[in-house]
Each structure stands twice: as C-alpha cells, then as structure tokens.
Scaffold this active site. Structure first.
Site, PDB file in Angstrom:
ATOM      1  CG  ASP A   1       1.122 -16.743  -8.544  1.00 24.79           C
ATOM      2  OD1 ASP A   1       0.532 -16.761  -9.707  1.00 24.79           O
ATOM      3  OD2 ASP A   1       2.226 -16.695  -8.212  1.00 24.79           O
TER       4      ASP A   1
ATOM      5  CD  GLU B   1       4.187 -19.146  -9.453  1.00 25.79           C
ATOM      6  OE1 GLU B   1       3.880 -18.964 -10.584  1.00 25.79           O
ATOM      7  OE2 GLU B   1       4.240 -19.989  -8.759  1.00 25.79           O
TER       8      GLU B   1
ATOM      9  CE  LYS C   1       1.752 -19.452  -6.275  1.00 23.16           C
ATOM     10  NZ  LYS C   1       1.444 -19.496  -7.902  1.00 23.16           N
TER      11      LYS C   1
END
Lengths: 230, 230
Positions: free
Chosen positions: A85, A107, A98
């Site tokens: 990611d 995620e 993030k």
C-alpha cells in the site's frame, strides 16, 4: 506520466517482485497502490505469475483489480501472505500516516492481516517525524460526530470534517472522516493510544510498527527501507 | 408486569428523580431503559418537568421518545447533563457489560458524553466479576469479519457472529456484532485494551469506570451503588 508518477511506478515495480505464485495478496488504495495493482495484473496476464488471489482494501481498488482480471476473494480468517500500500507520510522507522484516500479502516485491517506489509511511495512522503505535513485521518461513526470532534480537539489538533457538514465524505463502511491537523509533529504512540479510547472512533490513520519494509522512489532511484524490528 | 419488570421499573423511577428541568438527557436502549423513557415522558406530559431534551442511543429509543413527545436533539459538542441506561452485568465497582441490545457503540458515545452516567437494572445483573454470565458484545465492521473473529479468538474467547453468517444482525451504524464468550470471568481492563487495538473493532461492550451510580432493584427494594471514584 510525470516525475511523481514515474517514481510511484518504480516503487510499485519493486513491490510486485515480492509476489509469488499461489500468494494471497492485500491491495492498497490510492495513486501509488494503483500502480502496484496495474503491474500485478500485467504479470498475471503475461503468465509470469499464477494462482494469485487478492483482497482489495476499497471498492475503488476492487473495481481496478476486477477490470484487470485479478481474482478477488474475501479476507480469509488465516490472513494474507503480503499486502502492499501507499502512505501519506513515512518515517525512517517505517511508522506511517495513511488515510488521505479515505480507506484507512479497510487498509489497516488488510495490512494487519498480512505476514508482510510493504509500503511504496515517492520520497516526498518521507518525514523525520509524523505530522510534519499530512493531516491525520480518523474514521468516525456518524452518530454524535460533533461530540466526537470535540473530544478529538482535546488531543491538541484541529478536527476538520472531511467534505464539510453539508456534504461530508462517506467511507466504504458508511462512516465519516475527520482530518486532525496538528501544529506540527506529534507523539504518534500517545496519540494512537488516545484515539483508540475515544468512543465513536472506528479507526485512525496511524500505522505504527506494521510495515516490514518500504520502497521509496525519487531522483536517485528506489531506496529500500527495512523496519528496525525485521 | 412480572417481578423482573417491576424491579426494572422501580430502578428506572429512581433514575428519573435525577432529571431536572432544562437538562439534556441521554436515553439508553433496552427493556430497562424503556421504563426510564416511559417515566420521563409521563413526567414531561404531567408538567412535573419542563424543557428537557433527549439524545437517544438507538432508533428504537428514538421512536419511543418521539411517540411520548420527548423532544429529541442531536448529541451536542458540549455533551449531556445525564445519561441513564441498563446493563447486562454490573460489578460493585460499577464496571459493566452492555450491548445485548446491539446498541453498544451509540450507548457508549452517549454515556461518555454525560457528566453523570447512571445504570439501572434488576439485581440478577450483579456479578462479582465481569463475564460470569453475559457474553461480551463487540461491534465490528463487515469487511474482513472472519479475520477479525480469528483475532478476537486469540483473546481467549469464542467469537460468535450474532445472527449467524447467513442472517447476521446489523447495528444502527450498519456494522455487525460478535459476541465473545469467555469460559468465565476475565481481566476486563486487559481485554478492553486488547480490543481497542484490533483493527475492525468499532467498539466493545465494556463500560469501565464510566458509571457514577447505579440503582439496582430486587426483592428487598432498590439499592443505590456509588462508584468508588465518585
């Protein structure tokens, strides 16, 4: 493709090299993860990899993977072999922020389910301490959001409802995003612990001690960073 | 009204006495909170109380309050004067398990927003240690629920998806409920901390150190318990 896109792609290509046939792979979300998914699809189409199944961390990444013919499965109880990611900020210790893409909860579920979690991005994301540039996204339930924002303000940050009160951004899970803007770098471990204790907070964008390595691309090529604990 | 209902009503009546005109009051959810809402509505109708506004912790309690003419408002940033709710288990220290009704996340947001949080119930809910009888409900996002259950099993509990995989129960927030069945009493503080760290967990049913007092009704009448820190 501008320089930033070329760098993201260069980092993504290094991560794709970690994928082996037969693996269960977690797919991130965002402009850098997009390159990883594209390259993974290309290698599967070319027959360089086989029997790879993927778990996307957003509806956006699921659509891209399906369009490329990458087999999609539900996240299995036993977890994933690898997840890749992008990030908004990353330190030399591979702690990251993030969530700019709004998919932070999925995620984090995907990243924590992976035996190896790998970050990819360009070197403008590197910081000495988290909070230098990026806001910290927090996913919150809709109910009581004004109260939750008041509690988040007590952490020393300005809590902005993403999209505004009239047209708030809604996550794939049906929740809202509050972006915490600190005055500068903050104590990430302390903030993570405090956020976990706020009722109404579903998840936050601090990914501490989760990544095993990172591929960071820039003018000088791709730098590989390995987590202190690895 | 059977004995259990009479006791619940007796406890609810004591809590209603704490409501004063002008207050912002949080409404719990479930069979005991129902008595509190009914009595509050009756006192407002009778003119014994005025200018009370309420924040319900579920769509069910909102419907009841609206039917009784209790003015409903969104949870304000500044919080609530008082919140009253039932529980599944309560200790002498007023630590509680809640969530059998499935509204635990909103209940916790409401309870934590209140300057005074009061528990009401019958004395069959009293335990020496949490986990003697009740399962511990945990609200989780749908995405990755099988993986989340595997992580919850590592806490030493059997994680049952409420409603089953075919027809799972869905919360007002659109999430799922996993009921954790421990073999017996557990270390509530340690479990609460561990649950907060599991990605995919929205909220859990441990209400530790939150209640200021409790009214517990039984054969011998209503007992008032006050929290150690109050």
């Amino acid at each position: 493709m501008d320089a930033s896109d070329r760098w993201k792609r260069a980092a993504a290509l290094r991560a794709v090299e970690l994928v082996e046939s037969g693996m269960l792979v977690g797919l991130g979300t965002g402009s850098t993860a997009r390159h990883f998914i594209a390259d993974l699809g290309a290698r599967l189409s070319a027959g360089e990899l086989g029997d790879v199944r993927a778990v996307p961390s957003s509806e956006e990444s699921e659509r891209q993977a399906l369009a490329l013919g990458i087999p999609i499965v539900d996240l299995p109880a036993e977890g994933l072999d690898l997840a890749v990611d992008g990030m908004d900020e990353v330190t030399d210790e591979l702690d990251a922020i993030k969530g700019l893409g709004g998919a932070l909860t999925r995620e984090k579920i995907v990243a924590s389910a992976a035996r190896r979690f790998v970050l990819i991005g360009d070197d403008r994301k590197r910081v000495a301490r988290l909070g230098e540039r990026a806001p910290l996204p927090v996913e919150v339930v809709r109910f009581g959001v004004n109260r939750t924002r008041a509690l988040l303000r007590e952490l020393g940050a300005e809590p902005e409802l993403r999209g505004g009160a009239q047209t708030p951004a809604v996550t794939d899970n049906g929740n809202l995003i509050v972006d915490l803007r600190f005055d500068g770098p903050f104590d990430a471990a302390a903030v993570a612990e405090a956020l976990a204790a706020v009722p109404g907070v579903v998840e936050h964008g601090l990914f501490l001690g989760m990544a095993e390595r990172a591929f960071i691309a820039g003018e000088a090529g791709v730098t590989e960073l390995v987590a202190p604990s690895s």
